[in-house]
Enzyme design. Structure first.
Site, PDB file in Angstrom:
ATOM      1  N   HIS A 229      -4.385  -1.877  -6.032  1.00  0.00           N
ATOM      2  CA  HIS A 229      -3.784  -0.592  -6.354  1.00  0.00           C
ATOM      3  C   HIS A 229      -4.924   0.373  -6.598  1.00  0.00           C
ATOM      4  CE1 HIS A 229       0.121  -2.134  -6.864  1.00  0.00           C
ATOM      5  NE2 HIS A 229      -0.072  -2.704  -8.014  1.00  0.00           N
TER       6      HIS A 229
ATOM      7  N   ASP B 217       0.812  -1.227   0.000  1.00  0.00           N
ATOM      8  CA  ASP B 217       0.000   0.000   0.000  1.00  0.00           C
ATOM      9  C   ASP B 217       0.839   1.269   0.000  1.00  0.00           C
ATOM     10  OD1 ASP B 217      -2.301  -1.658   0.327  1.00  0.00           O
ATOM     11  OD2 ASP B 217      -1.853  -1.755   2.467  1.00  0.00           O
TER      12      ASP B 217
HETATM   13  P1  GDP Z   1      -0.510   0.405  -3.770  1.00  0.00           P
HETATM   14  O1  GDP Z   1      -1.104  -0.938  -3.582  1.00  0.00           O
HETATM   15  O2  GDP Z   1       0.933   0.428  -3.377  1.00  0.00           O
HETATM   16  O3  GDP Z   1      -0.737   0.965  -5.138  1.00  0.00           O
HETATM   17  O4  GDP Z   1      -1.195   1.395  -2.767  1.00  0.00           O
HETATM   18  P2  GDP Z   1      -2.753   1.706  -2.517  1.00  0.00           P
HETATM   19  O5  GDP Z   1      -3.431   1.917  -3.788  1.00  0.00           O
HETATM   20  O6  GDP Z   1      -3.328   0.774  -1.555  1.00  0.00           O
HETATM   21  O7  GDP Z   1      -2.613   3.054  -1.693  1.00  0.00           O
HETATM   22  C1  GDP Z   1      -2.311   4.212  -2.222  1.00  0.00           C
HETATM   23  C2  GDP Z   1      -3.463   5.172  -1.927  1.00  0.00           C
HETATM   24  O8  GDP Z   1      -2.947   6.445  -1.714  1.00  0.00           O
HETATM   25  C3  GDP Z   1      -4.420   5.324  -3.068  1.00  0.00           C
HETATM   26  O9  GDP Z   1      -5.700   5.653  -2.588  1.00  0.00           O
HETATM   27  C4  GDP Z   1      -3.846   6.485  -3.862  1.00  0.00           C
HETATM   28  O10 GDP Z   1      -4.778   7.154  -4.669  1.00  0.00           O
HETATM   29  C5  GDP Z   1      -3.350   7.333  -2.748  1.00  0.00           C
HETATM   30  N1  GDP Z   1      -2.148   8.091  -3.054  1.00  0.00           N
HETATM   31  C6  GDP Z   1      -1.061   7.698  -3.758  1.00  0.00           C
HETATM   32  N2  GDP Z   1      -0.119   8.659  -3.738  1.00  0.00           N
HETATM   33  C7  GDP Z   1      -0.622   9.676  -2.969  1.00  0.00           C
HETATM   34  C8  GDP Z   1      -0.097  10.925  -2.527  1.00  0.00           C
HETATM   35  O11 GDP Z   1       1.024  11.303  -2.815  1.00  0.00           O
HETATM   36  N3  GDP Z   1      -0.901  11.671  -1.721  1.00  0.00           N
HETATM   37  C9  GDP Z   1      -2.154  11.283  -1.355  1.00  0.00           C
HETATM   38  N4  GDP Z   1      -2.862  12.082  -0.556  1.00  0.00           N
HETATM   39  N5  GDP Z   1      -2.675  10.103  -1.756  1.00  0.00           N
HETATM   40  C10 GDP Z   1      -1.910   9.319  -2.536  1.00  0.00           C
END
Ligand code: GDP
Length: 425
Positions: free
Chosen positions: A41, A13
């Site tokens: 994701h 995440d």
């Molecule tokens: P992944 O599995 O590693 O892709 O991660 P997730 O999708 O579970 O978590 C990332 C979450 O954080 C998602 O809801 C993204 O839209 C959000 N996100 C990613 N980068 C940023 C950021 O720089 N700032 C904010 N506020 N949200 C972000």
């Protein structure tokens, strides 16, 4: 030629999806090489917000070929659902931009059943499985008791093979767990409902990757979860059942000879962890609740509140080493803007000794975090696109982490949208 792997450095995440989505602009092929529908994701594009579980994140870019490699747990039921959700919002998915490796094993409904039955049996001792069948799936794969996607192209052979596996599965379902057995009719129904519909996507993706590479096309390898969930290098048994590390990408993608030039490790500006297991830097109470809310830290697949903590230099340094990351994307820096002082876990105390080497899982339960504080910036940074425009305290925080983990931070993400990024090269 420049191939790239995007991997998680911590417990998952970290925001890998948004980084793959951003970088796919420069890549021709995006390959998932491990895992299944057990993690998600989240990607925000002009077409909306998408929670992907199985589909590679390049699916939103025109002209990008997306591959589910042989290391992936291909669950046709979940995959078809996900394709529907994405295509309903106007994204094009067909056999030209989505390919499933003929060598990928197929996750069957009984894998999900067994996952749920075993978690129920474990009761309080459960691992916190997402019940997507991933652990039973990979154990069957290693026992050679799965069917490969390529077999589905030959229905009669596939059916015969599935009936053999079913006979064995039924013994476990009925005799060990007292559950209902599967029947031949159910296999026929499954073949009609799901196998037939994923057939158009199945092909020899190994040749496709090799040819693409030889033609100078750029390949991106997309991982799920993070270093600390790797079956071999993570916090076993609170790991996933596959290898989340970049070293596995060539094997799990279908192109074992692939060379990876660039390994971009994704690190969140603070820590989160879903499910059970040790989490040394964990915060509790109001402080934790505030961070969870500011960062919207609830599981993409399960909606479960994530455990939260400050960035953990010990775990992150280990995660970087395990991934052999060549650079870092630091995400969600904007989330920390509310804090007066930013906590950082700089070391662990274990048996009255200060350690900076990530210890064995059992020792992590006995370790406590050493917390230091850096100045906060207390201003909204989500609109900032240039490094020099970041408040000096935010720059100092990024530089501090970069130095502590000894890896260049080349991207700083300040929001979920594609453009909310500061490139620092
Ligand atoms: P992944 O599995 O590693 O892709 O991660 P997730 O999708 O579970 O978590 C990332 C979450 O954080 C998602 O809801 C993204 O839209 C959000 N996100 C990613 N980068 C940023 C950021 O720089 N700032 C904010 N506020 N949200 C972000």
């Amino acid at each position: 030629m420049s191939n790239c792997a995007i991997v998680g450095i911590n417990w998952g995440d970290e925001g890998k999806g948004r980084m793959v989505d951003l970088l796919t602009e420069d890549y021709d092929v995006v390959v998932r090489f491990q895992g299944g529908g057990n993690a998600g994701h989240t990607i925000v594009t002009d077409q909306g917000k998408f929670a992907l579980h199985l589909l590679p994140s390049g699916i939103f870019r025109d002209g990008v070929i997306n591959i589910l490699g042989n290391g992936v747990a291909v669950d046709p039921e979940n995959l078809l659902d996900e394709i529907k959700q994405v295509t309903d919002k106007g994204v094009k998915i067909d056999s030209s931009n989505l390919k499933i490796s003929d060598r990928a094993s197929i996750l069957m409904p009984w894998h999900r059943d067994l996952d749920g039955l075993e978690e129920a049996r474990l009761a309080d001792k459960k691992y916190g499985s997402t019940k997507q069948g991933i652990a039973p799936f990979y154990s069957d794969k290693y026992q050679k008791k799965t069917i490969l996607a390529g077999e589905l192209l030959y229905r009669e052979d596939a059916k015969a093979h599935l009936l053999d596996i079913m006979e064995w599965k039924n013994l476990i379902l009925t005799k060990v767990y007292g559950a209902e057995p599967y029947t031949e009719e159910m296999i026929d129904q499954w073949l009609d409902d799901y196998a037939e519909r994923i057939k158009p996507f199945i092909c020899d993706t190994g040749s496709l990757l090799k040819e693409a590479n030889e033609a100078g096309k750029k390949i991106m390898f997309e991982a799920q979860l993070g270093s600390l969930r790797d079956l071999d290098y993570g916090i076993y048994p609170y790991t996933t059942s596959s290898n989340t590390t970049a070293a596995f990408a060539p094997i799990g993608s279908g192109y074992p000879g692939a060379k990876i030039d660039r390994i971009l490790g994704v690190v969140k500006a603070y820590s989160t962890c879903v499910g059970e297991g040790p989490f040394v830097c964990e915060m509790f109470g109001e402080e934790a609740e505030k961070l969870r809310q500011e960062g919207a830290e609830y599981g993409a697949k399960t909606g479960r509140p994530r455990r939260v903590g400050p960035i953990d230099i010990v775990a992150t340094s280990y995660g970087i080493e395990v991934q052999a990351a060549t650079e870092i994307a630091l995400t969600k820096l904007d989330v920390l803007s509310y804090l007066d002082k930013i906590p950082v876990c700089t070391a662990y105390m274990l048996n009255d000794e200060k350690i900076t080497r990530f210890p064995f899982t059992a020792a992590q339960y006995r370790a406590t975090p050493v917390i230091e504080y850096l100045d906060g910036w207390k201003t909204d940074i989500s609109g900032i696109r240039e490094w020099n425009d970041l408040p000096k305290e935010a720059q100092a925080y990024v530089e501090y982490i970069e130095k502590a983990v000894n890896c260049p931070i080349t991207y700083v993400s300040v929001g979920p949208e594609r453009e909310s990024i500061i490139i620092r090269k």
